[in-house]
Design a protein around this motif. Structure first.
Motif, short mmCIF file in Angstrom:
data_model
loop_
_atom_site.label_atom_id
_atom_site.label_comp_id
_atom_site.label_asym_id
_atom_site.label_seq_id
_atom_site.Cartn_x
_atom_site.Cartn_y
_atom_site.Cartn_z
N GLU A 1 0.83 -1.21 0.00
CA GLU A 1 0.00 0.00 0.00
C GLU A 1 0.86 1.26 0.00
N GLU A 2 1.94 1.24 0.76
CA GLU A 2 2.85 2.39 0.77
C GLU A 2 3.53 2.56 -0.59
N ASN B 1 0.97 4.14 -3.02
CA ASN B 1 0.75 5.56 -2.74
C ASN B 1 1.96 6.41 -3.06
N ILE C 1 -7.38 1.39 -3.55
CA ILE C 1 -6.68 0.18 -3.99
C ILE C 1 -7.58 -1.04 -3.79
N TYR D 1 -7.47 -5.17 -4.11
CA TYR D 1 -6.55 -6.30 -4.19
C TYR D 1 -7.29 -7.58 -4.57
#
Length: 281
Positions: free
Chosen positions: A91-92, A95, A129, A131
């Motif tokens: 996720e980081e 972003n 996001i 998944y």
């Protein structure tokens, strides 16, 4: 065998895809718009479609975004179950890619950190996001920046099973009719049928990323896509909402099993640029 992918590679690709999707029309959309220019019956409609083509040409030559609303970044990740991501959390990494892409691409930052307080995050993060775990050792990334002129025209209908197919058709037409010119037609109409309240919305969003001109592999859904495209184009909304025979370029429908007591239908409309970029790592 487990395959390792660096989080830096994810960041790099997301950055490039944000810039690509916002500056260049996807090939399927380019073909659809050129075809629409040839088939549009209204002279005013043809003029609008020609103006859209001119805008896209200038955007490509001058490296200017194809729409001033460069959207909220929506990212679909299809992660192979044999993939290990090394480095910072996924996720980081996503972003950070959005942050870099919107900064280096000089794209408008449109995200606020709280829906009530509404202070701009100044880097267009966080992204939305989604998944999915899939077989294999690949990572498929789809970046679909979503502008809110069309996003605000989205609808969810919690129909009863008794409403049946005709209820589904009327729900789709109602959403498009009420959107009118606000969704910047000619539009692509993504539809999700089935699942639950939230699943139908994700189905509709993902449907927008399917190649324009392709159809569902289910014969009855393919027929529904074709019928709805014809009916939508008979509404007369036309290019720019100024009248004509090209209100939609495509109707893409995704379905999912649902409960015996429900028939959720989500309609997610996208404007004529329908931005999306796809890569596989």
């Amino acid at each position: 065998m487990m395959r390792t992918i660096s989080s830096e590679e994810i960041t790099k690709n997301i950055k490039e895809m944000c810039i690509e999707a916002n500056h260049f029309l996807a090939e399927d959309m380019d073909r659809a718009l050129k075809c629409a220019k040839e088939t549009e019956k209204s002279e005013l409609g043809k003029k609008i479609l020609n103006q859209l083509q001119d805008n896209l040409k200038v955007a490509g030559e001058e490296m200017i975004p194809i729409c001033q609303d460069t959207g909220m970044a929506v990212v679909f990740l299809e992660i192979g179950q044999d993939v290990h991501v090394e480095g910072i959390p996924v996720e980081e990494a996503v972003n950070e890619g959005v942050r870099q892409g919107y900064a280096e691409g000089y794209l408008r930052k449109s995200v606020v950190n709280d829906p009530i307080l509404r202070e701009n995050t100044k880097d267009n993060t966080p992204a939305i996001i989604h998944y999915t775990l899939v077989p294999g050792d690949k990572l498929k990334i789809t970046v679909a920046p979503k502008g809110f002129g069309s996003e605000n025209m989205s609808r969810i209908f919690m129909l009863k099973p008794a409403d049946g197919l005709e209820g589904v058709k009327e729900a789709i037409l109602t959403a498009v009719r009420e959107a009118g010119p606000n969704a910047c037609p000619p539009m692509v109409v993504g539809v999700g049928i089935g699942g639950t309240f939230e699943k139908s919305a994700i189905l509709a969003k993902k449907a927008l990323t399917r190649e324009v001109g392709s159809h569902s592999q289910l014969s009855h859904i393919k027929e529904l896509e074709e019928e709805m495209l014809e009916k939508i184009n008979k509404l007369g909304i036309g290019p720019g909402g100024l009248g004509g025979t090209t209100t939609a370029l495509a109707v893409n429908i995704n379905t999912y099993p649902t409960h015996i007591a429900g028939l959720p239908v989500a309609v997610n409309i996208c404007c004529h640029v329908n931005r999306h970029a796809v890569r596989e790592l």
